[in-house]
Design an enzyme around this catalytic site. Structure first.
Site, PDB file in Angstrom:
ATOM      1  N   ASP A  76      -3.742   2.545  -3.548  1.00 47.40           N
ATOM      2  CA  ASP A  76      -3.042   1.386  -2.639  1.00 47.40           C
ATOM      3  C   ASP A  76      -2.430   0.209  -3.347  1.00 47.40           C
ATOM      4  OD1 ASP A  76      -4.284   3.079  -0.659  1.00 47.40           O
ATOM      5  OD2 ASP A  76      -6.144   1.733  -0.445  1.00 47.40           O
TER       6      ASP A  76
ATOM      7  N   LYS B  64       2.603   2.122  -4.475  1.00 45.70           N
ATOM      8  CA  LYS B  64       3.343   3.351  -4.592  1.00 45.70           C
ATOM      9  C   LYS B  64       4.749   3.417  -3.528  1.00 45.70           C
ATOM     10  CE  LYS B  64      -0.319   6.008  -4.610  1.00 45.70           C
ATOM     11  NZ  LYS B  64      -1.410   4.897  -4.391  1.00 45.70           N
TER      12      LYS B  64
ATOM     13  N   LYS C  80       5.977   1.521  -1.350  1.00 42.99           N
ATOM     14  CA  LYS C  80       6.872   0.434  -1.522  1.00 42.99           C
ATOM     15  C   LYS C  80       7.894   0.878  -2.623  1.00 42.99           C
ATOM     16  CE  LYS C  80       8.259  -3.972  -2.587  1.00 42.99           C
ATOM     17  NZ  LYS C  80       8.368  -5.607  -2.679  1.00 42.99           N
TER      18      LYS C  80
ATOM     19  N   ASN D 279      -5.314  11.835   2.806  1.00 45.65           N
ATOM     20  CA  ASN D 279      -6.094  10.714   2.271  1.00 45.65           C
ATOM     21  C   ASN D 279      -5.252   9.502   1.924  1.00 45.65           C
ATOM     22  OD1 ASN D 279      -5.385  12.241   0.195  1.00 45.65           O
ATOM     23  ND2 ASN D 279      -6.961  12.362  -1.060  1.00 45.65           N
TER      24      ASN D 279
ATOM     25  N   GLY E 234      -2.330   6.940   2.026  1.00 48.89           N
ATOM     26  CA  GLY E 234      -1.509   6.065   3.199  1.00 48.89           C
ATOM     27  C   GLY E 234      -0.672   5.127   2.397  1.00 48.89           C
ATOM     28  N   HIS E 235       0.862   5.621   2.344  1.00 46.36           N
ATOM     29  CA  HIS E 235       1.588   4.822   1.669  1.00 46.36           C
ATOM     30  C   HIS E 235       2.612   3.999   2.681  1.00 46.36           C
ATOM     31  CE1 HIS E 235       1.227   7.886  -1.768  1.00 46.36           C
ATOM     32  NE2 HIS E 235       0.322   7.278  -1.471  1.00 46.36           N
TER      33      HIS E 235
ATOM     34  N   GLN F  86      -3.131   8.362  -4.407  1.00 46.18           N
ATOM     35  CA  GLN F  86      -4.537   7.790  -5.034  1.00 46.18           C
ATOM     36  C   GLN F  86      -4.060   7.062  -6.362  1.00 46.18           C
ATOM     37  OE1 GLN F  86      -4.775  11.573  -3.831  1.00 46.18           O
ATOM     38  NE2 GLN F  86      -4.789  10.392  -2.103  1.00 46.18           N
TER      39      GLN F  86
ATOM     40  N   THR G  28     -11.387  11.541  -6.226  1.00 48.11           N
ATOM     41  CA  THR G  28     -10.683  12.474  -5.067  1.00 48.11           C
ATOM     42  C   THR G  28     -10.945  13.701  -5.936  1.00 48.11           C
ATOM     43  OG1 THR G  28      -9.144  12.744  -3.438  1.00 48.11           O
ATOM     44  CG2 THR G  28      -8.514  12.121  -5.640  1.00 48.11           C
TER      45      THR G  28
ATOM     46  N   THR H  15      -7.526   4.464   6.904  1.00 46.48           N
ATOM     47  CA  THR H  15      -9.021   4.478   7.445  1.00 46.48           C
ATOM     48  C   THR H  15      -8.937   2.951   8.089  1.00 46.48           C
ATOM     49  OG1 THR H  15      -9.877   3.740   5.588  1.00 46.48           O
ATOM     50  CG2 THR H  15     -10.063   6.126   6.099  1.00 46.48           C
TER      51      THR H  15
ATOM     52  N   ARG I 297     -10.843  -3.293   1.871  1.00 48.01           N
ATOM     53  CA  ARG I 297     -10.724  -3.037   0.348  1.00 48.01           C
ATOM     54  C   ARG I 297     -11.670  -3.806  -0.236  1.00 48.01           C
ATOM     55  NH1 ARG I 297      -4.384  -2.307   0.610  1.00 48.01           N
ATOM     56  NH2 ARG I 297      -4.347  -0.230   1.457  1.00 48.01           N
TER      57      ARG I 297
ATOM     58  N   LYS J 116       2.109  -7.195  -5.868  1.00 51.62           N
ATOM     59  CA  LYS J 116       1.325  -8.226  -5.188  1.00 51.62           C
ATOM     60  C   LYS J 116       0.923  -9.673  -5.985  1.00 51.62           C
ATOM     61  CE  LYS J 116      -0.957  -6.501  -1.510  1.00 51.62           C
ATOM     62  NZ  LYS J 116      -2.013  -5.719  -0.476  1.00 51.62           N
TER      63      LYS J 116
ATOM     64  N   SER K  30       6.476  -7.410  -8.047  1.00 49.89           N
ATOM     65  CA  SER K  30       6.814  -7.284  -6.595  1.00 49.89           C
ATOM     66  C   SER K  30       6.099  -8.533  -6.055  1.00 49.89           C
ATOM     67  CB  SER K  30       6.117  -6.110  -5.931  1.00 49.89           C
ATOM     68  OG  SER K  30       6.237  -6.076  -4.456  1.00 49.89           O
TER      69      SER K  30
HETATM   70  P1  GDP Z   1      -0.057   2.841  -1.855  1.00 51.77           P
HETATM   71  O1  GDP Z   1      -0.833   3.774  -1.283  1.00 51.77           O
HETATM   72  O2  GDP Z   1      -0.073   2.736  -3.208  1.00 51.77           O
HETATM   73  O3  GDP Z   1       1.429   3.265  -1.260  1.00 51.77           O
HETATM   74  O4  GDP Z   1      -0.384   1.484  -1.139  1.00 51.77           O
HETATM   75  P2  GDP Z   1      -0.723   0.917   0.318  1.00 51.77           P
HETATM   76  O5  GDP Z   1       0.503   1.058   1.159  1.00 51.77           O
HETATM   77  O6  GDP Z   1      -1.895   1.735   0.801  1.00 51.77           O
HETATM   78  O7  GDP Z   1      -0.997  -0.382   0.035  1.00 51.77           O
HETATM   79  C1  GDP Z   1      -0.697  -1.474  -0.335  1.00 51.77           C
HETATM   80  C2  GDP Z   1      -0.106  -2.553   0.835  1.00 51.77           C
HETATM   81  O8  GDP Z   1       0.246  -3.814   0.010  1.00 51.77           O
HETATM   82  C3  GDP Z   1       0.710  -2.242   1.688  1.00 51.77           C
HETATM   83  O9  GDP Z   1       0.222  -2.806   2.924  1.00 51.77           O
HETATM   84  C4  GDP Z   1       2.105  -2.807   1.379  1.00 51.77           C
HETATM   85  O10 GDP Z   1       2.804  -3.076   2.605  1.00 51.77           O
HETATM   86  C5  GDP Z   1       1.604  -3.947   0.646  1.00 51.77           C
HETATM   87  N1  GDP Z   1       2.239  -4.430  -0.363  1.00 51.77           N
HETATM   88  C6  GDP Z   1       3.146  -3.673  -1.440  1.00 51.77           C
HETATM   89  N2  GDP Z   1       3.620  -4.505  -2.321  1.00 51.77           N
HETATM   90  C7  GDP Z   1       2.996  -5.705  -1.979  1.00 51.77           C
HETATM   91  C8  GDP Z   1       3.439  -7.088  -2.513  1.00 51.77           C
HETATM   92  O11 GDP Z   1       4.173  -7.327  -3.493  1.00 51.77           O
HETATM   93  N3  GDP Z   1       2.899  -8.121  -1.912  1.00 51.77           N
HETATM   94  C9  GDP Z   1       2.189  -8.461  -0.940  1.00 51.77           C
HETATM   95  N4  GDP Z   1       1.752  -9.419  -0.333  1.00 51.77           N
HETATM   96  N5  GDP Z   1       2.072  -6.937  -0.271  1.00 51.77           N
HETATM   97  C10 GDP Z   1       2.457  -6.018  -0.838  1.00 51.77           C
HETATM   98  P1  IMO Z   2      -3.069   6.090  -1.721  1.00 51.05           P
HETATM   99  O1  IMO Z   2      -2.272   7.247  -2.205  1.00 51.05           O
HETATM  100  C1  IMO Z   2      -7.164   4.364  -1.934  1.00 51.05           C
HETATM  101  C2  IMO Z   2     -10.633   7.232  -1.814  1.00 51.05           C
HETATM  102  C3  IMO Z   2     -11.644   7.304  -0.808  1.00 51.05           C
HETATM  103  C4  IMO Z   2     -13.004   7.827  -1.555  1.00 51.05           C
HETATM  104  C5  IMO Z   2     -12.264   8.718  -2.507  1.00 51.05           C
HETATM  105  C6  IMO Z   2     -12.405  10.181  -2.164  1.00 51.05           C
HETATM  106  O2  IMO Z   2      -2.777   5.588  -0.344  1.00 51.05           O
HETATM  107  O3  IMO Z   2      -3.329   5.196  -2.922  1.00 51.05           O
HETATM  108  P2  IMO Z   2     -11.152  11.586  -0.567  1.00 51.05           P
HETATM  109  O4  IMO Z   2     -10.691  11.440   1.145  1.00 51.05           O
HETATM  110  O5  IMO Z   2     -10.052  11.907  -1.225  1.00 51.05           O
HETATM  111  O6  IMO Z   2     -12.113  12.801  -0.541  1.00 51.05           O
HETATM  112  O7  IMO Z   2     -11.598  10.088  -0.915  1.00 51.05           O
HETATM  113  O8  IMO Z   2     -10.994   8.275  -2.938  1.00 51.05           O
HETATM  114  N1  IMO Z   2      -9.213   7.388  -1.659  1.00 51.05           N
HETATM  115  C7  IMO Z   2      -8.328   6.502  -1.841  1.00 51.05           C
HETATM  116  N2  IMO Z   2      -8.479   5.270  -2.067  1.00 51.05           N
HETATM  117  N3  IMO Z   2      -5.906   5.025  -1.803  1.00 51.05           N
HETATM  118  C8  IMO Z   2      -5.924   6.290  -1.596  1.00 51.05           C
HETATM  119  O9  IMO Z   2      -4.647   6.874  -1.507  1.00 51.05           O
HETATM  120  C9  IMO Z   2      -6.867   7.272  -1.484  1.00 51.05           C
HETATM  121  N4  IMO Z   2      -7.566   8.428  -1.287  1.00 51.05           N
HETATM  122  C10 IMO Z   2      -8.642   8.496  -1.548  1.00 51.05           C
HETATM  123  O10 IMO Z   2     -11.663   6.106  -0.222  1.00 51.05           O
HETATM  124  O11 IMO Z   2     -13.264   6.643  -2.133  1.00 51.05           O
HETATM  125 MG    MG Z   3      -2.563   3.843   0.271  1.00 48.46          MG
END
Ligand code: GDP
Ligand code: IMO
Ligand code: MG
Length: 423
Positions: free
Chosen positions: A13, A16, A18, A38, A40-41, A224, A239, A301, A305, A331, A412
């Site tokens: 999270d 990635k 973005k 698993n 969520g981008h 991840q 994972t 989910t 966090r 962030k 960012s």
């Molecule tokens: P990923 O799994 O690595 O793609 O990241 P996620 O999408 O799960 O989580 C990143 C969250 O932070 C998302 O809600 C994005 O929209 C948000 N985000 C990304 N870059 C920034 C930033 O520079 N500032 C803020 N405030 N939010 C951001």
């Molecule tokens: P992105 O790509 C954050 C975490 C789960 C759990 C552990 C194992 O959005 O960054 P799993 O379902 O893989 O067996 O879960 O890994 N986890 C993540 N945490 N971002 C993710 O993906 C994740 N994918 C799995 O919360 O702790």
């Molecule tokens: Mg994510």
């Protein structure tokens, strides 16, 4: 050399999705190499927020090809839902989205096994996303899995039945209360498989060899983060795939000498969702502020966090394992308003000061040692130039670059595509 990698350096999270969206304009092909739903981008542009789970984050670009690589695990039911979410945008999915025949399928019983395994562990649960990731990779390495290419063959349903029967016996052996209606789950699964068959399946490694020969540029998108890597993460709270750079080689069929840049993405602080050790975790108002301002809820989910200060011991480890050549700090805007920031630069590990990431980082063995830095109060979300960044943030960035010995090329300052400062 034609391939760059983009990976998360913390516990996922990092942002990635973005950054892949921002960088896609520079590439012909975006290829996901591991993980599954698993992930969520999130990406945001034109006031719309999109969350992708299996589909690469370059899908909105008008010409880029998006490939789901052999290292990915696919749940047809979730995939169909992702496609439904994309339908209003009129994308040419048939030609723009390619799926490796060697990618493995997540079966309904894999999800049930995930739930049973977590229930049986009780308090020691991993905090899995319950998408069936662990059981699917277990069947892959156990040489029992079903792959995308199998569903093009005539008698794959027999293979399915025998595997699902075995899974049912395994679920029963866990001896936990689990209510499910397999017939209903299977009806949905097979309907989703039928829809999946309308997409383009390819021998993706051959496709990529040709693309590289033709001089095409490729960005490999990780899911991840490094601290969730099956080998190098905080095992067993990880994972089930290699989230680190090596995973791009096995997850796409790309040789190491084809890789040029490795982009490492990290948040200006740290978050983790699910269970497992987290040395710099905060349980106070500062942690609460990060979670609230950063809207730190899981994109897959919805779970809150856990938040804490930046951990340079862990980040350095991730930089080394991945061979990161450029860093991207996400962030930064969330840290506006803190009087003082802390960065963990060493651990007190059982009474000894260490700067490497040790075998075990359980809280009873590790106490973080912090360097304090002055904070800034300016709102960063409207900034577009590096020269506009407050001095305290520039000092923070300088300090990190010195410690990590890798340049921070992107800062960012908000979730939108446009809130991206190149340095
Ligand atoms: P990923 O799994 O690595 O793609 O990241 P996620 O999408 O799960 O989580 C990143 C969250 O932070 C998302 O809600 C994005 O929209 C948000 N985000 C990304 N870059 C920034 C930033 O520079 N500032 C803020 N405030 N939010 C951001
Ligand atoms: P992105 O790509 C954050 C975490 C789960 C759990 C552990 C194992 O959005 O960054 P799993 O379902 O893989 O067996 O879960 O890994 N986890 C993540 N945490 N971002 C993710 O993906 C994740 N994918 C799995 O919360 O702790
Ligand atoms: Mg994510």
């Amino acid at each position: 050399m034609a391939v760059d990698l983009l990976l998360g350096l913390q516990w996922g999270d990092e942002g990635k999705g973005k950054i892949v969206d921002v960088l896609t304009a520079n590439y012909d092909i975006i290829a996901r190499f591991q993980g599954g739903p698993n992930a969520g981008h999130t990406l945001e542009f034109d006031g719309i927020k999109h969350v992708l789970h299996t589909i690469p984050s370059g899908i909105f670009h008008p010409t880029a090809i998006n490939l789901v690589g052999n290292g990915v695990v696919i749940d047809p039911v979730i995939f169909r839902k992702e496609l439904e979410n994309l339908a209003p945008f009129g994308l040419d999915i048939k030609n723009k989205l390619l799926i490796s025949r060697k990618a493995h399928l997540i079966l309904p019983t894999h999800r049930l096994l995930d739930a049973a395994s977590e229930a049986a562990k009780g308090k020691a649960k991993i905090g899995s996303t319950l998408k069936g990731i662990g059981p699917t990779y277990m069947d892959k390495t156990g040489r029992n899995g079903i792959r995308i290419g199998d569903i093009e063959l005539p008698n794959w349903k027999e293979k399915y039945r025998s595997l699902a029967n075995k899974h049912e016996a395994m679920i029963a052996a866990y001896n936990v209360a689990l209510d499910y209606d397999l017939a209903a789950l299977e009806a949905d699964f097979f309907a989703a498989i039928q829809q999946l068959k309308a997409l383009t399946f390819i021998d993706s490694e051959a496709y990529l060899f040709e693309a590289m020969d033709a001089g095409k540029t490729i960005l490999a998108e990780g899911a991840q983060g490094s601290l969730l890597d099956i080998d190098f993460g905080t095992y067993p709270f990880v994972t089930s795939s290699n989230t680190t750079a090596a995973g791009a080689c096995t997850g796409l069929g790309i040789a190491p000498n084809k890789i040029k840049d490795v982009f490492g993405i990290f948040k200006a602080y740290t978050t983790r969702v699910g269970s497992g050790p987290f040395p710099t975790e905060l349980f106070d108002a500062d942690g609460e502020t990060m979670g609230r301002v950063g809207r730190e809820f899981g994109a897959t989910t919805g779970r809150p966090r856990r938040c804490g200060w930046l951990d340079l011991v862990a980040l350095k480890y991730a930089v080394q394992i991945n061979g990161v050549t450029q860093l991207m700090m996400m962030k930064g805007d969330v840290l506006s308003g803190f009087d003082e920031l802390k960065v963990c630069t060493a651990y007190d590990y059982q009474g000894q000061i260490i700067t490497h990431f040790p075998y075990d980082i359980e809280p009873e063995h590790v106490t973080p040692i912090y360097t304090a830095m002055p904070g800034w109060s300016e709102d960063l979300t409207g900034l577009t130039e590096a020269s506009e960044l407050p001095n305290e943030l520039l000092a923070y960035i300088d300090f990190l670059e010195q410690e990590l010995r890798v340049p921070i090329k992107i800062v960012s300052v908000g979730p939108d595509r446009k809130q991206t400062i190149h340095r």
